[in-house]
Design an enzyme around this catalytic site. Sequence first.
Site, short mmCIF file in Angstrom:
data_model
loop_
_atom_site.label_atom_id
_atom_site.label_comp_id
_atom_site.label_asym_id
_atom_site.label_seq_id
_atom_site.Cartn_x
_atom_site.Cartn_y
_atom_site.Cartn_z
N LYS A 290 -79.41 -16.16 -29.93
CA LYS A 290 -77.99 -16.14 -29.65
C LYS A 290 -77.76 -17.05 -28.46
O LYS A 290 -78.24 -16.77 -27.36
CB LYS A 290 -77.50 -14.71 -29.34
CG LYS A 290 -76.01 -14.70 -28.98
CD LYS A 290 -75.52 -13.36 -28.48
CE LYS A 290 -74.24 -13.58 -27.69
NZ LYS A 290 -73.70 -12.36 -27.10
N GLY B 155 -67.01 -8.20 -22.06
CA GLY B 155 -66.88 -6.98 -21.25
C GLY B 155 -65.44 -6.57 -20.96
O GLY B 155 -65.21 -5.57 -20.29
N ALA C 271 -68.05 -10.42 -28.56
CA ALA C 271 -67.47 -10.24 -27.21
C ALA C 271 -66.02 -9.82 -27.23
O ALA C 271 -65.23 -10.27 -28.07
CB ALA C 271 -67.60 -11.51 -26.36
N GLY C 272 -65.68 -8.95 -26.29
CA GLY C 272 -64.31 -8.56 -26.06
C GLY C 272 -63.86 -7.32 -26.79
O GLY C 272 -62.75 -6.82 -26.56
N ASN D 94 -71.51 -4.78 -27.09
CA ASN D 94 -72.47 -4.13 -26.20
C ASN D 94 -71.77 -3.14 -25.26
O ASN D 94 -71.92 -1.94 -25.37
CB ASN D 94 -73.21 -5.21 -25.39
CG ASN D 94 -74.32 -4.64 -24.51
OD1 ASN D 94 -74.41 -3.45 -24.27
ND2 ASN D 94 -75.19 -5.47 -24.03
N THR D 95 -70.90 -3.69 -24.38
CA THR D 95 -70.30 -2.86 -23.33
C THR D 95 -69.52 -1.69 -23.89
O THR D 95 -69.56 -0.59 -23.32
CB THR D 95 -69.36 -3.73 -22.47
OG1 THR D 95 -70.04 -4.95 -22.17
CG2 THR D 95 -69.01 -3.05 -21.17
#
Lengths: 375, 256
Positions: free
Chosen positions: B95, B156, B183-184, B205-206
């Site tokens: 990635k 994040g 992301a986001g 992830n977050t």
Amino acid sequence: MRGGDPSNLIQVMLAKGWVLNRAAARSVSPPACRMKRGGGVSVTVVGAGVAGLTTALALSEGGAEVSVIERGPALGVGACSWLAGGMLAPGCEQESAEPLISDWGMEALAYWPARHAATCQRGTLVMAPARDAPDLDRFARRTTGHQRLDAEGIARLEPDLGGRFRAALFFPLEAHLDPRAALVSLASLLEARGVAIHFDTTFRPGTSSEPIVDCCGLAAIDALPDLRGVKGEMLLLRCPELTLSRPIRLLHPRFPIYIVPRGNGVFMLGATMIESAERGRVSARSVVELLNAAYALHPAFAEAEILELGADARPAFPDNLPRLRQLGRTLYVNGLFRHGFLLSPALAARAADYVLHGTQYPEVMDEDPRQQRSA
Amino acid sequence: MDFYGVALGSRLLLGTAGYPSPAILAEAVRRSGAEVVTVSLRRESGAERAGQGFWSLIRELGVRVLPNTAGCHTVREAVTTAQMAREVFGTSWIKLEVIGNHDTLQPDVFGLVEAAGLLAADGFEVFPYTTEDLVVGERLVEAGCRVLMPWGAPIGSGRGLNNLYGLRAMRAHFPDIPLVVDAGIGLPSQAAAAMELGYDAVLLNTAVARAGDPALMAAAFGQAIEAGRQAYLAEPMPMRDMAVPSTPVLGLAFRG
């Protein structure tokens, strides 16, 4: 703060013989199994970090005849306890740790003031830069025992931070200590009880059946294959123009950054959390991140003198919870992760209770994972 | 769905950073059903071999590892990190992140295209973290990428899909390239929305790691992504401005 001056500390250690002259290094095998006249069992504790010393003290207080073996040449050498933050913050730890950490951590708030008089009980302040304000709300939701402070409230507690932050969480019952001075206090208490610490001594298991309590952290990784290292880096700064009375935690997306006053204008700044067993190397990236956080807290840190950079690896199991694990005649007391000073009082008391009375503590006792796999 | 010839059942790719403990991470991966996890070599290793404890825990998850170049700000850093990751994890998947701005962590798309070309020529199978820009997407495909991963919002931030129009246009523009919103994402409903647009997968992830109960949130994302995918396949009804009664009213005796 008493005991906070590093030069005093070294004098005390020299006077007590805890800073060893290598030429005088002893080679002591663990004593053969002896019964004390009072019927107490004889126990060898391996490792003189905070886990080892608190466990030795708990065993001695429980009636055992204890000796401590430490492979390092002096108190704190090679022990990750030496680089610890020394925050006794069971409330703050609720944010990311399992409930056991804060439950057992409460015992530290009574333990340390009774054994280390320089323990400061002035609470903890948790703050976030304005752009990370949602993180402060999250922290508040996940923890108990705090009060919300506005800018005036912050300025009343920490005048030097007045006007710099609009909101904070105050955990009034929490405390902090200087880990190095606290280790010295433990060693003094052990000495007063007649417990010797044999430095520069490698443990060699004899043939006797006396119990061994292994508290040597990551060094036990061969016996505890599910143990891993979580690297932490810290700095000691001298910044005489700034006065703080209590630990300040600054919320950070990757790891909790904190600043702990050590007295005399000295501050401990920590700590990174990196999944690595590497010891000793402090990376430029980590220093930049830590110093950025300190600078965000107060610009006076820009002129601080860097006294020390340190890095070590914390011993942790996959769930980041501690363990008492019996393998043969050895009880392993390990996995304190970043909670050494917070958890060791409770874990040591239970380790001693298990060794002396056989009491089981299932919440921290498990089978050896190797046996589980073969079963 | 397949990435570089590897067929996968789950359309959730889960990051491994920032969990309260590796045990909770393992539980989250299990509950999410994810078959691919991303791992940051830079952040989690320190020295090359010292992170073995954590990596062996990742390997024990029994899922495919997609190493990332998180935190790299230059082409050279990203390429070197990718090469280290290939050696450590034994996979040619990478990635690719080349970060262009500290505050928004948005991709440096110029560096990204250059690094993607270098890595593809070196035998890597590149998963580029990019914006929803169509021309950048074309350049990445020309550079050898067979997957594109546009952001939903800054890493994040948990803001969801900032540019629905752009993401929809990207799906239409690259009908045959697997597209992953990376992301986001903060909520399962946002992940479901990405899947309803026809995206092939979601990487996050977050949103899981920082949830109060990461394993439960992981399960919620797994279900939302599946729901969004099924909704896309089921061809949603068109939106209109006026109400359309679901029960016919013509021919009723009374209207009131």
